[in-house]
Design an enzyme around this catalytic site. Structure first.
Site, mmCIF file in Angstrom:
data_model
loop_
_atom_site.group_PDB
_atom_site.id
_atom_site.type_symbol
_atom_site.label_atom_id
_atom_site.label_comp_id
_atom_site.label_asym_id
_atom_site.label_seq_id
_atom_site.Cartn_x
_atom_site.Cartn_y
_atom_site.Cartn_z
ATOM 1 N N GLU A 39 -8.991 -6.060 -3.968
ATOM 2 C CA GLU A 39 -9.068 -4.945 -2.885
ATOM 3 C C GLU A 39 -9.784 -4.064 -1.807
ATOM 4 O OE1 GLU A 39 -5.703 -3.575 -2.403
ATOM 5 O OE2 GLU A 39 -4.976 -5.123 -3.744
ATOM 6 N N SER B 37 0.823 -1.320 0.317
ATOM 7 C CA SER B 37 0.038 0.057 -0.263
ATOM 8 C C SER B 37 1.391 1.177 -0.304
ATOM 9 C CB SER B 37 -0.903 0.116 1.209
ATOM 10 O OG SER B 37 -1.847 1.112 0.808
#
Ligand SMILES: *[C@@H]1O[C@H](CO)[C@@H](O)[C@H](O)[C@H]1NC(C)=O
Ligand SMILES: *[C@@H]1O[C@H](CO)[C@@H](O)[C@H](O)[C@H]1NC(C)=O
Ligand SMILES: *[C@@H]1O[C@H](CO)[C@@H](O)[C@H](O)[C@H]1NC(C)=O
Length: 530
Positions: free
Chosen positions: A323, A201
């Site tokens: 996601e 991330s």
């Protein structure tokens, strides 16, 4: 029988007492600990730099020499932030520490490759300790693991267009740590010429920032999990008013940004974090202005930058198959406004026409959110993670050696975020793969057989890449597929599910649509320069 085995273990332990590992670094002696869950030593909480308390929003200072042996036994340091696990505002500025995990096989004659972890958390939160990032599974594969703290939120990403607070301090902390590793890792049995940086991330976007930065090359391979500098969340504009707004919320009235910064520097960091959370300010990476004698890290908007340093650097990157699953499953932000909300993060549109096109592509004429929930998840996942990674892969291809692409689709009992939030839907959401690389301490259940297989596969693929620049140098029972890199003609990827399967063009229709959409509207992208 059990008793006998226990006796035996005790006897062996008694017969071969291990000394605590002691390392002579350039700064003095550092004493670590032997791990109890594997054959490795731990050096916890080594300070690699020191925050300047006069200006905690600016450059760090070198840490002074150790006068006595430094006891490296505490991995709980955390930079000021709200702790996502207990919602408490916590942390201190004495946080620029790193943790080193060294397999017992490492010696000066057998230097091991090094894997450096940069945590995610949207540049707002995150910490490097074993609470989440336990080393047990990775170090079994004979690599040294280093996990690094860096400043987050206002202390890491106050961006003011001034020489004292020029921005991206959190990324510069990472850079300082990478320099420390390059200089010092050999004292711990590491190979300073074999350093892979990896992150998830915001951590993956950080890795990408290191890749495109103009600083010296401190690593030779990179792994980016669900993040890139092209994510619409990865960069914002500088905001010279931010300190004035924060100071005001703390009762200090000024129009002068320097005065406000000096005031904030004198305040308990927890208060600064509290008012930062209440504000709608964004403390994120930014493009820095140039000042004499100030190290600059992000010099242009990533959509305009090349990546000359990527030449010959093998890259492994990918994302998870659903996601944005978790946000949607716990009732966050799944309404039809998502199209405008997410598209305007990246684009300056004059009217709704383009957004309507995208909406029609994903949901047709449906108006009932419940009927199109999965489509909305797909859209959000595509905009935030999938398509940015997809575009980065194209960019890397033009600059890099080999690019290995993956999609993590495995849905087991310990998908990290689904596990935390009790989400039972199929698929892998953002950050779900973390618990198959790290021994996450809060997941106390012993892995199921399937989960253990996924742990073994993930850690073997990743560490093979660290050692050989190739995740599948041999076909084995554990890794029965040859994972080939992407080429200009064939977008191959490894689907990491219950089985490993080599496939082509993930989410082909969606990515092809967005490729067209982005190339058509390129000039409207925020930060775009001709
Ligand atoms: C590590 O390397 C730095 C140079 O980047 C050096 O100044 C420092 O003394 C070293 N630290 C230790 C603990 O050896
Ligand atoms: C710490 O920051 C202050 C304010 O920017 C600066 O004047 C000072 O030189 C810094 N300290 C050191 C040791 O560099
Ligand atoms: C998940 O479920 C467990 C056990 O039922 C419960 O203790 C926990 O609070 C739940 N967590 C969340 C975030 O709902």
């Amino acid at each position: 029988m059990k008793f006998v085995i226990l006796q035996l273990c005790l006897t062996v332990a008694w017969a071969a007492p291990r000394l605590d590992p002691l390392v002579d670094s350039k700064r003095g002696l550092i004493r670590g600990l032997q791990a109890t869950d594997g054959d490795y030593a731990m050096f916890l909480g080594i300070p690699y730099a020191m925050v300047n308390y006069t200006n905690p929003f600016g450059p760090s200072l070198p840490y002074p020499n150790f006068e006595e042996t430094f006891e490296a036994i505490d991995d709980t340091a955390i930079c000021p932030q709200i702790n996502e696990f207990n919602n408490q505002i916590t942390g201190s500025l004495d946080c620029l520490h790193l943790n080193l995990y060294v397999p017992n096989t490492a010696t000066s004659l057998n230097r091991l490759p090094v894997l450096v972890w940069i945590y995610g958390g949207g540049f707002q939160i995150g910490f490097s300790g074993r609470y989440v990032y336990g080393p047990k599974y990775l170090v079994r594969n004979d690599v040294i693991l280093v996990t690094v703290n860096y400043r987050v939120g206002p202390y890491g990403f106050m961006c003011l267009d001034t020489p004292d607070v020029s921005g991206n301090q959190g990324l510069k902390d990472q850079l300082t740590a990478l320099r420390w590793i390059k200089e010092n890792i050999s004292a711990f049995g590491g190979d300073a010429n074999k350093v892979t940086i990896f992150g998830e991330s915001a951590g993956a976007a950080s890795v990408d920032f290191h890749l495109i930065s103009e600083q010296e090359k401190l690593f030779d391979k990179v792994i980016m999990q669900s993040g890139t500098t092209l994510g619409p969340w990865a960069i914002v504009e500088s905001n010279p008013n931010a300190p004035i707004i924060l100071a005001d919320k703390l009762g200090f009235d000024t129009e002068d940004s320097n005065e406000a910064i000096n005031f904030l520097a004198s305040v308990d960091p927890k208060l600064v974090i509290a008012v930062a959370l209440e504000s709608n300010l964004n403390f994120m990476p930014c493009v820095e202005e140039e000042f004499d004698g100030v190290e600059r890290f992000v010099t242009e908007h990533p959509i305009n930058s090349g990546i000359p340093k990527a030449k010959d650097i093998p890259i492994l990157t990918g994302y998870n198959n659903r996601e944005m699953l978790v946000g949607a499953s716990i009732g966050e932000s799944t309404d039809l406004d998502v199209f405008e909300k997410y598209l305007t993060m990246s684009f300056n549109f004059d009217d709704d026409e383009m957004m309507t096109l995208v909406k029609q592509f994903y949901i047709g004429d449906e108006t009932n959110v419940g009927d199109v929930k999965d489509n909305l998840i797909d859209f959000q996942s595509d905009i935030m993670f999938n398509h940015p990674v997809h575009r980065s892969v194209q960019k890397y291809l033009e600059n890099s050696g080999n690019v290995y692409h993956y999609i993590f689709s495995y849905s087991g009992d310990r998908n990290f975020v689904k596990w935390r939030l009790n989400v039972t839907e199929d698929g892998a959401g953002h950050a779900d793969e973390i618990s198959y690389l790290f021994d996450v301490s809060i997941i106390q259940e012993t892995p199921t057989e399937e989960d253990q297989t996924t742990i073994d596969r993930m850690t073997k693929l990743w560490t093979n890449f660290v050692k050989y620049g190739n995740p599948t140098p041999d076909i084995t029972e554990l890794l029965p597929v040859q994972w080939t890199p992407v080429t200009k003609e064939v977008l191959t990827y490894l689907d990491i599910d219950n089985e490993l399967t080599l496939k082509r063009r993930p989410f082909h229709d969606r990515m092809a649509f967005l490729d067209l959409f982005y190339s058509m509207n390129k000039h409207l992208l925020k930060g775009y320069k001709d």
